[in-house]
Scaffold this active site. Structure first.
Site, mmCIF file in Angstrom:
data_model
loop_
_atom_site.group_PDB
_atom_site.id
_atom_site.type_symbol
_atom_site.label_atom_id
_atom_site.label_comp_id
_atom_site.label_asym_id
_atom_site.label_seq_id
_atom_site.Cartn_x
_atom_site.Cartn_y
_atom_site.Cartn_z
ATOM 1 N N ASP A 246 18.378 38.159 -33.319
ATOM 2 C CA ASP A 246 18.631 38.209 -31.883
ATOM 3 C C ASP A 246 19.047 36.820 -31.415
ATOM 4 O O ASP A 246 18.557 35.805 -31.942
ATOM 5 C CB ASP A 246 17.387 38.670 -31.111
ATOM 6 C CG ASP A 246 17.742 39.137 -29.702
ATOM 7 O OD1 ASP A 246 17.969 40.348 -29.525
ATOM 8 O OD2 ASP A 246 17.828 38.293 -28.791
ATOM 9 N N ASP A 282 23.255 46.740 -30.761
ATOM 10 C CA ASP A 282 22.769 47.346 -29.512
ATOM 11 C C ASP A 282 22.937 46.266 -28.443
ATOM 12 O O ASP A 282 22.024 45.503 -28.153
ATOM 13 C CB ASP A 282 21.309 47.762 -29.674
ATOM 14 C CG ASP A 282 20.774 48.499 -28.458
ATOM 15 O OD1 ASP A 282 21.566 48.807 -27.552
ATOM 16 O OD2 ASP A 282 19.557 48.740 -28.412
ATOM 17 N N CYS A 335 22.964 51.177 -23.670
ATOM 18 C CA CYS A 335 22.234 52.133 -22.828
ATOM 19 C C CYS A 335 22.952 52.220 -21.483
ATOM 20 O O CYS A 335 22.335 52.196 -20.422
ATOM 21 C CB CYS A 335 20.766 51.748 -22.672
ATOM 22 S SG CYS A 335 20.470 50.079 -22.052
#
Length: 381
Positions: A246, A282, A335
């Protein structure tokens, strides 16, 4: 606390949120300053606050003002309750409504709690589902669990949870998904959770991982791992050589403990070195598919922020693509409900990068039961 006192507390918290304080921070600060409030009181106040934020435009219209008081007046009117029954001015209840607080019926977009500028792109993306999706986003999201299928099956977990007064049922979005119907506040103190048999994870998020072409022995990278929910879900699907990365490593600080609890191995890396058989990205996004859980995001999003996110998404895709092995897969997920962050980003990538074949694109919306998600799979030729 009386129902009226809880509403007064919600008004106080909402005013802080409307002035720029994050809802979680405002709720925490209120709780620390009012230690007399029990857990039931804090839970009820929290529910009031997040319901008001999900329906901020419509409640403001019904309540006559976009203030904490106006939102709570609107909330009661939306529920068919006469505010005068709780706005009594007695004890710790808020003062009775004045004549100028009569409110009005919301217009179309207000009634859907949709920001004006987002209506055109959302209509373009959702088509006839636009209004039903916006209505779904006005309501609290279900609570879902992911069953660690590497260690236990859904039926056995359901039985285990029932012994601790947690009721759950299978959800069709993913073979690992359970929808919790009762006792959700007991989950994180349950033995099934402590033993790594279940994790809290949205059903659509689980469906995204279930759609990934994972097989034993693959080298896999979760490039935007965050807290590691999808990392652990991938680990439960196959015996992988799994790494997590990340841009802000602190987000992954709990992942080693969670991986140990789940009985899987994950290597954290600050400098991924390919090639990988599959790289999951993502990416940071508007979160428009999860506005039920983060309603503040709906009102904070701006055209400039959306444009900045699209630039980040393109950059992440390009960097992650360089790590994918020949015949490997780049998985792009958001999302978000917006084409600008989904199909348009995939098309932009394919126009910049040669040698990639799109093999899957799938959109989930709250009408499927979980959050809104998008997944595209791109195979390196």
């Amino acid at each position: 606390m009386t129902p009226g006192a809880r509403i007064a507390a919600a008004i106080e918290v909402l005013d802080r949120v409307l002035s720029g304080t994050r809802a979680e921070v405002a709720l925490t600060n209120w709780g620390r300053a009012n230690r007399f409030a029990g857990s039931g009181d804090r839970s009820a106040i929290r529910d009031h606050v997040f319901a008001a934020l999900r329906c901020r435009r419509s409640f403001a219209a019904l309540g006559g003002a976009e203030t904490g008081r106006g939102l709570m007046l609107g909330a009661l009117r939306a529920a068919g309750t006469d505010p005068a029954t709780l706005f009594t001015g007695e004890g710790h209840a808020p003062p009775a409504p004045a004549a100028h607080e009569a409110g009005r019926a919301p217009d179309t977009l207000e009634a859907l709690d949709c920001p004006d500028w987002l209506a055109p792109p959302l209509r373009a993306a959702l088509g006839p589902d636009f209004a039903p999706v916006m209505v779904a986003l006005q309501h609290r999201a279900p609570v879902f669990l992911r069953v660690n299928l590497a260690r236990i099956d859904r039926a056995s977990v359901i039985a285990r949870l029932a012994t601790e007064d947690i009721e759950a049922r299978p959800h069709p979005l993913a073979s690992s998904a359970l929808e919790v119907t009762s006792g959700e506040r007991r989950i994180q103190t349950s033995t099934a959770y402590a033993e790594g048999l279940v994790e809290l994870q949205d059903a659509s998020s689980q469906a995204v991982v279930e759609a990934l072409p994972l097989t034993d022995g693959q080298r896999v990278l979760d490039y935007c791992a965050g807290g590691g929910g999808k990392t652990l879900a991938m680990a439960a699907r196959a015996r992988l050589r799994l790494e997590a990365h990340d841009a802000y490593p602190g987000r992954m600080r709990d992942l080693p403990v969670r991986a140990k609890r789940a009985g899987v191995q994950v290597r954290l890396t600050e400098a991924p070195r390919g090639p990988y058989d599959l790289v999951l990205t993502d990416v940071p996004c508007s979160g428009s598919g999860s506005w039920r859980r983060d309603p503040e995001g709906k009102w904070a999003l701006t055209p400039d922020r959306l444009a900045a996110l699209q630039a980040i998404q393109a950059l992440v895709m390009d960097r992650a693509a360089a790590l994918v092995a020949p015949k490997g897969v780049l998985a792009y997920a958001t999302c978000s409900l917006l084409r600008e962050e989904n199909e348009a980003r995939v098309a932009g990538f394919l126009s910049r990068q040669e040698g990639w074949l799109p093999t899957l694109q799938r959109r989930f919306t709250p009408l499927d039961g979980g959050d809104g998600f998008f997944l595209a799979l791109l195979t390196r030729c």
